[in-house]
Motif scaffolding. Sequence first.
Motif, PDB file in Angstrom:
ATOM      1  N   ILE A 195      -5.598  -5.478  63.024  1.00 12.59           N
ATOM      2  CA  ILE A 195      -4.844  -5.491  61.761  1.00 12.59           C
ATOM      3  C   ILE A 195      -5.549  -4.638  60.717  1.00 12.59           C
ATOM      4  O   ILE A 195      -4.905  -3.873  59.973  1.00 12.59           O
ATOM      5  N   ALA A 196      -6.877  -4.742  60.639  1.00 19.65           N
ATOM      6  CA  ALA A 196      -7.619  -3.955  59.655  1.00 19.65           C
ATOM      7  C   ALA A 196      -7.506  -2.464  59.932  1.00 19.65           C
ATOM      8  O   ALA A 196      -7.272  -1.654  59.019  1.00 19.65           O
ATOM      9  N   LEU A 198      -5.201  -0.815  61.698  1.00 17.88           N
ATOM     10  CA  LEU A 198      -3.851  -0.310  61.518  1.00 17.88           C
ATOM     11  C   LEU A 198      -3.404  -0.339  60.063  1.00 17.88           C
ATOM     12  O   LEU A 198      -2.485   0.386  59.672  1.00 17.88           O
ATOM     13  N   SER A 199      -4.054  -1.164  59.240  1.00 18.57           N
ATOM     14  CA  SER A 199      -3.697  -1.226  57.816  1.00 18.57           C
ATOM     15  C   SER A 199      -4.291  -0.062  57.037  1.00 18.57           C
ATOM     16  O   SER A 199      -3.646   0.468  56.122  1.00 18.57           O
ATOM     17  N   VAL A 200      -5.522   0.332  57.368  1.00 19.90           N
ATOM     18  CA  VAL A 200      -6.186   1.392  56.594  1.00 19.90           C
ATOM     19  C   VAL A 200      -5.788   2.778  57.081  1.00 19.90           C
ATOM     20  O   VAL A 200      -5.905   3.751  56.332  1.00 19.90           O
ATOM     21  N   LYS A 202      -3.398   5.525  57.613  1.00 18.97           N
ATOM     22  CA  LYS A 202      -2.092   5.825  57.022  1.00 18.97           C
ATOM     23  C   LYS A 202      -1.408   6.987  57.732  1.00 18.97           C
ATOM     24  O   LYS A 202      -0.390   6.814  58.389  1.00 18.97           O
ATOM     25  N   ARG A 206       1.278   6.331  64.781  1.00 23.76           N
ATOM     26  CA  ARG A 206       1.124   4.897  64.935  1.00 23.76           C
ATOM     27  C   ARG A 206       1.140   4.474  66.411  1.00 23.76           C
ATOM     28  O   ARG A 206       0.437   3.552  66.806  1.00 23.76           O
ATOM     29  N   GLY A 287       3.829  -6.080  60.248  1.00 24.53           N
ATOM     30  CA  GLY A 287       3.968  -4.922  59.375  1.00 24.53           C
ATOM     31  C   GLY A 287       2.890  -3.873  59.515  1.00 24.53           C
ATOM     32  O   GLY A 287       2.840  -2.940  58.694  1.00 24.53           O
ATOM     33  N   VAL A 288       2.019  -3.993  60.539  1.00 19.81           N
ATOM     34  CA  VAL A 288       0.951  -3.008  60.726  1.00 19.81           C
ATOM     35  C   VAL A 288       1.168  -2.193  61.995  1.00 19.81           C
ATOM     36  O   VAL A 288       0.278  -1.450  62.414  1.00 19.81           O
ATOM     37  N   ARG A 291       6.051   2.050  62.229  1.00 16.68           N
ATOM     38  CA  ARG A 291       6.673   2.116  60.909  1.00 16.68           C
ATOM     39  C   ARG A 291       8.127   2.563  61.013  1.00 16.68           C
ATOM     40  O   ARG A 291       8.480   3.363  61.875  1.00 16.68           O
TER      41      ARG A 291
END
Length: 347
Positions: A195-196, A198-200, A202, A206, A287-288, A291
């Motif tokens: 999660i971390a 894939l969150s940072v 951008k 993906r 949501g990670v 998109r």
Amino acid sequence: MTTTTPGADGQEAPAPVSAPAPVSAPAPASAPGGAPAPDAVKDGPAAATGSSPWQLARRELRRRPAVRVSLGVVLLFVLMATTAPWLGALGGWSPEEFDKSAIDPYLGGQPLGSFGGISPEHWLGVEPVTGRDLFARVVHGAQVSLLIAFAATAIVVVAGTAAGIAAGYFGGRTDAVLSRLMDLTMSFPSLIFMIAMLSVAKDVNRIVLMTSVIGVFGWPGVARVVRGQTLSLKHREYVDAARVGGAGPWRILTRDILPGVSGPVIAYTTLLIPGMISTEAALSYLGVGVRPPTPSWGQMIAESVAYYETDPMYFVIPSVFLFLAVLAFTLLGDALRDILDPRGGRT
């Protein structure tokens, strides 16, 4: 019955009686041409010993109706993911194309018609508000989900098999380093790290990022299974014979060890795929993952939560596809594990 003959003193002496001839056992029936009878072949162990593991696997798979059904569902999903662009064109809509005529603007963009707008134009209905075709998005979502699952599984299996064979065969310092690396990776909170990461991240692809991150944390399980199998194979007679005959480590690993661990690895692989599909869906749901506008089953389920009361079909359709895919791969994997690695399924 005893018979007598005259003796020298005029008395009758008993005559010797010959022993009865031994009765020979009946010869086994034979088919014309000297071949064994069908019953003898059927009951004997030759049929079992003459079959390869893959022949036994195919024979067992034919005997189980549930496995045949699950195999058919798996092939159907693979075909659907492979032909997603053509299936979407067959339905007449692309996954990103809006159809404002299929929704009611006066009811908050709810689909027109019953069951989420199912009609000859939209076979599985449409999304609320946007009017995008659900059939096109589901088949393209299958392509994304299965692509990530298969690619991540390939990374896990290749890395885990290589590490497990190296640790089990060479032993010593190599085994110690790789075993500690397995323990470290398995003890790491992988979901939080995914999660971390894939969150940072951008501006990256993906799909490639999710495949890499999922694959990095999945290989220790396969490595442990392969390491245990390699430890039991490296002291077999044929491996010692190859070593004495001058074969190098690479030849022994590829010709003798790898075929011996292929059965458990294949069984473990089929059990990994449903877990990978669920992981991708969970990350997209949070949501990670993938998109928008790229479709994904997990992403569609996450978006449908807001409409489950007014348009339940929007939630049901991607959930059913996800459920069927995970169930089919799980049943198939359990059957292959029981056939190819029977000791691994014992508790």
